[in-house]
Design an enzyme around this catalytic site. Sequence first.
Site, PDB file in Angstrom:
ATOM      1  N   GLN A 121       0.830  -1.199   0.000  1.00  0.00           N
ATOM      2  CA  GLN A 121       0.000   0.000   0.000  1.00  0.00           C
ATOM      3  C   GLN A 121       0.865   1.249   0.000  1.00  0.00           C
ATOM      4  O   GLN A 121       1.651   1.468   0.909  1.00  0.00           O
ATOM      5  CB  GLN A 121      -0.920   0.011   1.225  1.00  0.00           C
ATOM      6  CG  GLN A 121      -1.918   1.159   1.224  1.00  0.00           C
ATOM      7  CD  GLN A 121      -2.814   1.144   2.439  1.00  0.00           C
ATOM      8  OE1 GLN A 121      -2.406   1.580   3.508  1.00  0.00           O
ATOM      9  NE2 GLN A 121      -4.037   0.654   2.284  1.00  0.00           N
ATOM     10  N   GLY A 122       0.708   2.093  -1.020  1.00  0.00           N
ATOM     11  CA  GLY A 122       1.439   3.350  -1.133  1.00  0.00           C
ATOM     12  C   GLY A 122       0.508   4.529  -0.894  1.00  0.00           C
ATOM     13  O   GLY A 122       0.151   5.241  -1.837  1.00  0.00           O
ATOM     14  N   SER A 156       3.776  -1.361   3.667  1.00  0.00           N
ATOM     15  CA  SER A 156       3.899  -2.732   4.170  1.00  0.00           C
ATOM     16  C   SER A 156       4.318  -3.698   3.072  1.00  0.00           C
ATOM     17  O   SER A 156       3.711  -3.724   1.996  1.00  0.00           O
ATOM     18  CB  SER A 156       2.559  -3.198   4.765  1.00  0.00           C
ATOM     19  OG  SER A 156       2.131  -2.328   5.774  1.00  0.00           O
ATOM     20  N   GLU A 239     -10.391  -1.653   5.114  1.00  0.00           N
ATOM     21  CA  GLU A 239      -9.289  -1.759   6.067  1.00  0.00           C
ATOM     22  C   GLU A 239      -9.793  -1.637   7.502  1.00  0.00           C
ATOM     23  O   GLU A 239      -9.358  -2.368   8.391  1.00  0.00           O
ATOM     24  CB  GLU A 239      -8.254  -0.668   5.777  1.00  0.00           C
ATOM     25  CG  GLU A 239      -7.030  -0.724   6.670  1.00  0.00           C
ATOM     26  CD  GLU A 239      -6.003   0.328   6.311  1.00  0.00           C
ATOM     27  OE1 GLU A 239      -4.796   0.052   6.452  1.00  0.00           O
ATOM     28  OE2 GLU A 239      -6.390   1.427   5.882  1.00  0.00           O
TER      29      GLU A 239
END
Length: 378
Positions: A121-122, A156, A239
């Site tokens: 995830q960016g 991550s 999330e």
Amino acid sequence: MDLAYTPEEEEFRARLREWLAKALPGLPPRPDPLDWPGRRAYDLGWQRRLYDAGYGALHWDASPTLRLIFLEETERAGAPYVGANFVGLLHAGPTIAAEGTAAQRERWLPPILRGDEVWCQGFSEPEAGSDLASLRTRAVRDGDDYVITGQKIWTSHAQVADWCELLVRTDPEAPRHRGISWLAMPMDAPGITVRPLRTLAGTDEFASVFLDEVRVPAANRVGAEHDGWRVTMVTLSFERGTAFAGEVVACRRTLGALARTARANGRWDDAVLRRRLGRLNAEFTALWRLIQWNVGAAGQAGGAPGAGGSVFKLRYSQARQELYDAAAGVLGPAGALDADREWTADRLASLSYTIAAGTSQIQRDIIAERLLGLPKGR
């Protein structure tokens, strides 16, 4: 909403338990936590077993209740969790399933479910964490590509990822919640530099990612150009609303282990400690019911959990910290020092949960504005 299980759902649970009892003894030893290539192979190998047995697509193709039963039973059996593939299975995959085109779903969802590809995830940047809308990573359109320059942090599993769900600013003149786009970036593209970050627990699952004129096809954009903030809210609702389901079951299992330890080492005689463990048991039971409600409501609403996920995230973050505070009381100073490495890592990691996936302050703002209808703060 009826939270009871039907006979058909209980039959599914029984079949899953039987399969887990046969599959788990054949797993290889878990790799060292710092061996990321080994962890990737282990986690994806488990996902492939699930896929081959017909359980790989439960994250998206089954009813909400079956997904929860799956999480409950795999966690209770001590099966591997999603591990290195958690962004793909729990964030990017559901977002693409909800917002992607037919071609995008065909390209990216099957490899995630088969355990062929890992996502990272960016989103966060050095100056855009809780205030994510202030992100500055630029994406300039050049023909059929975006040319991307900027930096991401707390990414991550970036060191073993094939793809990145990336937020970029495609219109720097637009108001900050507009002009953002959601892209799928291949992690082998030229111009990407990954630098692991070591945490308080001594692990390095996070990384800084530097982007120097990285070219990403415009066809990799999920949602319309400049509509990335709305798509991001879909990602964050998964999330906060459902991605922690397996962890709630793990916390309940940890709580049971603490009760057994307290009985064995004599600390169960402490009435204050017993009440504390009993209250935590009620907390995690209620949180599990809240997940059931969130997932059921998401199914009725078309897929995304919605703002109710912030209610869960806010309370779960605090409850997890309280659980490990209680664990220190059960183990005592000597026991805490002698505890295994995994327990120590979980204890330290619990401190981050009021920050990760949106700080508790942000969750309170969301609850106040979107659920209670209160005016926005300045």
